[in-house]
Design an enzyme around this catalytic site. Structure first.
Site, PDB file in Angstrom:
ATOM      1  N   LYS A  88      -7.956 -11.813 -12.960  1.00 56.06           N
ATOM      2  CA  LYS A  88      -6.181 -11.771 -12.218  1.00 56.06           C
ATOM      3  C   LYS A  88      -6.302 -12.871 -11.245  1.00 56.06           C
ATOM      4  CE  LYS A  88      -5.280  -8.011  -9.979  1.00 56.06           C
ATOM      5  NZ  LYS A  88      -5.011  -6.895  -8.964  1.00 56.06           N
ATOM      6  N   LYS A 100     -14.032  -7.619  -4.928  1.00 57.00           N
ATOM      7  CA  LYS A 100     -13.396  -6.702  -3.952  1.00 57.00           C
ATOM      8  C   LYS A 100     -14.610  -5.676  -2.888  1.00 57.00           C
ATOM      9  CE  LYS A 100      -9.833  -4.294  -4.787  1.00 57.00           C
ATOM     10  NZ  LYS A 100      -8.472  -4.879  -5.229  1.00 57.00           N
ATOM     11  N   THR A 184       3.589  -6.123  -4.462  1.00 58.24           N
ATOM     12  CA  THR A 184       2.787  -5.989  -5.690  1.00 58.24           C
ATOM     13  C   THR A 184       4.212  -5.450  -6.891  1.00 58.24           C
ATOM     14  OG1 THR A 184       0.777  -5.975  -5.212  1.00 58.24           O
ATOM     15  CG2 THR A 184       1.059  -4.703  -6.761  1.00 58.24           C
ATOM     16  N   ASN A 215       2.221   2.656  -1.598  1.00 50.15           N
ATOM     17  CA  ASN A 215       2.933   1.108  -1.376  1.00 50.15           C
ATOM     18  C   ASN A 215       3.415  -0.056  -2.651  1.00 50.15           C
ATOM     19  OD1 ASN A 215       2.028  -1.831  -1.848  1.00 50.15           O
ATOM     20  ND2 ASN A 215       2.515  -1.932   0.378  1.00 50.15           N
ATOM     21  N   SER A 352      -0.836 -12.851  -1.443  1.00 48.19           N
ATOM     22  CA  SER A 352      -1.200 -12.451  -0.190  1.00 48.19           C
ATOM     23  C   SER A 352      -2.377 -14.344  -0.254  1.00 48.19           C
ATOM     24  CB  SER A 352      -2.420 -11.770  -1.471  1.00 48.19           C
ATOM     25  OG  SER A 352      -2.457 -10.952  -0.133  1.00 48.19           O
TER      26      SER A 352
HETATM   27  P1  NAD Z   1      -1.240   3.338  -2.118  1.00 52.04           P
HETATM   28  O1  NAD Z   1      -2.411   4.175  -1.563  1.00 52.04           O
HETATM   29  O2  NAD Z   1       0.014   2.898  -1.230  1.00 52.04           O
HETATM   30  O3  NAD Z   1      -0.702   5.212  -3.619  1.00 52.04           O
HETATM   31  C1  NAD Z   1      -1.644   5.680  -4.340  1.00 52.04           C
HETATM   32  C2  NAD Z   1      -0.569   6.414  -4.503  1.00 52.04           C
HETATM   33  O4  NAD Z   1      -1.088   6.841  -5.860  1.00 52.04           O
HETATM   34  C3  NAD Z   1      -0.302   7.565  -3.183  1.00 52.04           C
HETATM   35  O5  NAD Z   1       1.142   7.918  -3.128  1.00 52.04           O
HETATM   36  C4  NAD Z   1      -1.400   8.484  -3.824  1.00 52.04           C
HETATM   37  O6  NAD Z   1      -0.128   9.838  -3.947  1.00 52.04           O
HETATM   38  C5  NAD Z   1      -1.082   8.226  -5.559  1.00 52.04           C
HETATM   39  N1  NAD Z   1      -1.676   9.085  -6.233  1.00 52.04           N
HETATM   40  C6  NAD Z   1      -3.511   9.373  -6.245  1.00 52.04           C
HETATM   41  N2  NAD Z   1      -3.958  10.321  -6.775  1.00 52.04           N
HETATM   42  C7  NAD Z   1      -2.598   9.873  -7.477  1.00 52.04           C
HETATM   43  C8  NAD Z   1      -2.874  10.964  -8.796  1.00 52.04           C
HETATM   44  N3  NAD Z   1      -3.676  11.669  -9.391  1.00 52.04           N
HETATM   45  N4  NAD Z   1      -0.971  11.180  -9.603  1.00 52.04           N
HETATM   46  C9  NAD Z   1      -0.578  10.105  -8.934  1.00 52.04           C
HETATM   47  N5  NAD Z   1       0.241   9.947  -8.002  1.00 52.04           N
HETATM   48  C10 NAD Z   1      -1.726   9.720  -7.083  1.00 52.04           C
HETATM   49  O7  NAD Z   1      -1.909   2.475  -2.944  1.00 52.04           O
HETATM   50  P2  NAD Z   1      -1.657   1.364  -3.543  1.00 52.04           P
HETATM   51  O8  NAD Z   1      -1.922   0.343  -2.549  1.00 52.04           O
HETATM   52  O9  NAD Z   1      -0.287   1.534  -4.291  1.00 52.04           O
HETATM   53  O10 NAD Z   1      -2.477   1.169  -4.379  1.00 52.04           O
HETATM   54  C11 NAD Z   1      -1.692   1.393  -5.561  1.00 52.04           C
HETATM   55  C12 NAD Z   1      -2.843   1.122  -7.035  1.00 52.04           C
HETATM   56  O11 NAD Z   1      -2.241  -0.543  -7.318  1.00 52.04           O
HETATM   57  C13 NAD Z   1      -3.962   0.561  -7.032  1.00 52.04           C
HETATM   58  O12 NAD Z   1      -4.837   0.936  -8.370  1.00 52.04           O
HETATM   59  C14 NAD Z   1      -4.585  -1.049  -6.506  1.00 52.04           C
HETATM   60  O13 NAD Z   1      -5.788  -1.007  -6.481  1.00 52.04           O
HETATM   61  C15 NAD Z   1      -3.541  -1.043  -7.055  1.00 52.04           C
HETATM   62  N6  NAD Z   1      -2.925  -2.543  -6.663  1.00 52.04           N
HETATM   63  C16 NAD Z   1      -2.052  -2.194  -4.834  1.00 52.04           C
HETATM   64  C17 NAD Z   1      -1.699  -3.742  -4.841  1.00 52.04           C
HETATM   65  C18 NAD Z   1      -1.109  -3.742  -3.471  1.00 52.04           C
HETATM   66  O14 NAD Z   1      -0.876  -4.589  -2.738  1.00 52.04           O
HETATM   67  N7  NAD Z   1      -0.830  -2.663  -2.542  1.00 52.04           N
HETATM   68  C19 NAD Z   1      -2.471  -4.941  -5.867  1.00 52.04           C
HETATM   69  C20 NAD Z   1      -2.543  -4.335  -6.475  1.00 52.04           C
HETATM   70  C21 NAD Z   1      -3.224  -3.337  -7.099  1.00 52.04           C
END
Ligand code: NAD
Length: 423
Positions: A88, A100, A184, A215, A352
């Site tokens: 990425k 990670k 993101t 998020n 970031s």
């Molecule tokens: P987060 O913890 O804020 O949110 C995760 C969400 O997914 C929550 O709403 C949770 O309830 C939901 N969830 C969990 N299991 C689920 C399911 N089985 N079905 C439906 N919803 C479900 O996490 P985030 O930061 O939003 O990250 C989410 C994804 O995005 C991850 O894979 C993370 O690696 C990726 N990501 C996040 C960022 C970032 O800046 N936050 C950047 C790149 C990638």
């Protein structure tokens, strides 16, 4: 999971010639560390948690990657995520390698003070291999800016100097960047916007379903509906809601916030408690007939078991690894395009990077400047990937890997390879 992740690497070598040494280097992590993190719990007991940090490749710069708190965190998962971070950062053209980290824990079971002790313990366990020019963590699933602030503070205490640039995703008052929280989702939306232009979509008619309302998923939903896309469904771990005429994303978010237990930094409310919308299951959401299915929760959500049920025209991966390689094949055969994670969710690491640059220079940018710089990178790299897919007649995922691996291979080669030493 890591073996599956590496299959993506192999698919690239059909299209571009890469030195064998590059392949060997990119097939294994540079360093993987497991540490025990002892935490004194509120009831006086000592509990030992397991923490991980994997630094996959640092040829292009210090490694970069989030820290995840989740009961399922293990070495295999953290290694896969560190590999994706490496690709990425290269796809986005950032001067970073990939890493990670994670802790095997259900953070919802910890008090706020226990969470702080765990987070400071993580930094104490890994401080020797972290740092602004070594390895720079950030938030991931179930970690947030508050946790990054604690971690930055702990690192400064250990190293006896202020080093905000050793970690990103911090609160604004502790050196965070404007726009990091929504980066993101915002970045993914910029990619989707470029994709929509190429396909001459009329945005106001494009329907979207979003898995994950954390998020990344929430900010994407908010900004997409503000841009005019029609968000018909969202889900969280407790369920999903749907409305054929479109959801009011801000109302859904407000509702979730109100339900939140104030004592906790996590949201206990569920979007499926919203009364005005139809409640559906998470499986139903994945099978909705929409234009874009956005996967913003966790990995391995679309697999060979349910890929044939997907009815969306396009999948946008905001989560890391939400579609398995077997599912990729089924989707490709069915003509469903996947805009891959290593491109679509790179907005987070791009901002970031901006945070790191601002911390290092001590000069902070206004929100519009951050947005404009993010937009420029997402627009540029998305179009390179779309052009490569056309050129090679391959999937968008393969095109993104080609783009990233070419940059990585260039850097690895230029550090010297067999040919270089034998002439
Ligand atoms: P987060 O913890 O804020 O949110 C995760 C969400 O997914 C929550 O709403 C949770 O309830 C939901 N969830 C969990 N299991 C689920 C399911 N089985 N079905 C439906 N919803 C479900 O996490 P985030 O930061 O939003 O990250 C989410 C994804 O995005 C991850 O894979 C993370 O690696 C990726 N990501 C996040 C960022 C970032 O800046 N936050 C950047 C790149 C990638």
């Amino acid at each position: 999971m890591f073996e599956l992740a590496k299959q993506r690497l192999a698919s690239v070598f059909k299209y571009i010639e890469v030195d064998e040494e590059v392949i060997s280097r990119l097939s294994v992590a540079k360093r993987a560390i497991i540490a025990s993190i002892p935490v004194r719990m509120d009831n006086g007991e000592l509990k030992i948690f397991t923490g991980y940090r994997v630094q996959y490749d640092d040829t292009r710069g210090p490694t970069k990657g989030g820290i995840r708190y989740h009961p399922r965190v293990n070495l295999d998962e953290v290694t896969s995520l560190s590999f994706w971070m490496t690709v990425k950062c290269a796809v986005a053209g950032l001067p970073f390698g990939g890493a990670k980290g994670g802790v095997t824990v259900n953070p919802k079971e910890l008090s706020k003070l226990e969470l702080e002790r765990l987070s400071r313990g993580y930094i104490r366990a890994f401080a020797d291999v972290l740092g602004e020019a070594r390895d720079i963590p950030a938030p991931d699933v179930y970690t947030n800016s508050t946790i990054m602030g604690w971690m930055a503070d702990e690192y400064s205490t250990i190293s006896r100097r202020q080093v905000p640039e050793m970690i990103t995703g911090k609160p604004l008052h502790l050196g965070g960047s404007q726009g990091r929280e929504s980066a993101t989702g915002q970045g993914a939306l910029y990619t989707l916007e470029e994709y929509a232009k190429r396909h001459q979509w009329n945005i106001s008619q494009v329907t979207i379903a979003i898995q994950g309302f954390g998020n990344a998923g929430y900010h994407f939903a908010r900004l997409a509906s503000r841009m005019g896309f029609r968000v018909l469904a969202v889900s969280d771990s407790k369920g999903a809601i749907y409305s054929s005429s479109g959801l009011n994303v801000e109302d859904v978010y407000r509702f979730k916030q109100e339900e939140k237990k104030l004592a906790s930094v996590y949201c206990d409310g569920s979007v499926c408690n919203m009364l005005d919308y139809e409640e559906i299951s998470n499986e139903d959401l994945l099978a909705l007939k929409v234009d874009v299915l956005v996967l913003g929760a966790l990995e391995n959500q679309v697999t060979q078991l349910n890929a044939d049920k997907v009815q969306a025209v396009t999948i946008l991966e905001i989560a890391n690894g939400p579609v398995t390689p077997q599912a990729d094949e089924i989707l490709e055969a069915r003509g469903i395009q996947v805009i891959p994670d290593v491109l679509a969710n790179s907005g987070g690491v791009v901002v970031s990077y901006f945070e790191w640059v601002q911390n290092k220079s001590g000069f902070y940018w206004e929100a519009p400047e951050v947005r404009e710089k993010l937009h420029n990178i997402m627009r540029r790299e998305s179009n390179v990937v779309f052009d490569l897919a056309n050129h090679h007649q391959c999937t968008l995922r393969t095109a993104a890997y080609i783009h990233g691996i070419e940059r990585l291979a260039g850097a690895i080669d230029q550090r010297g390879n067999k040919k270089y030493f034998s002439t």
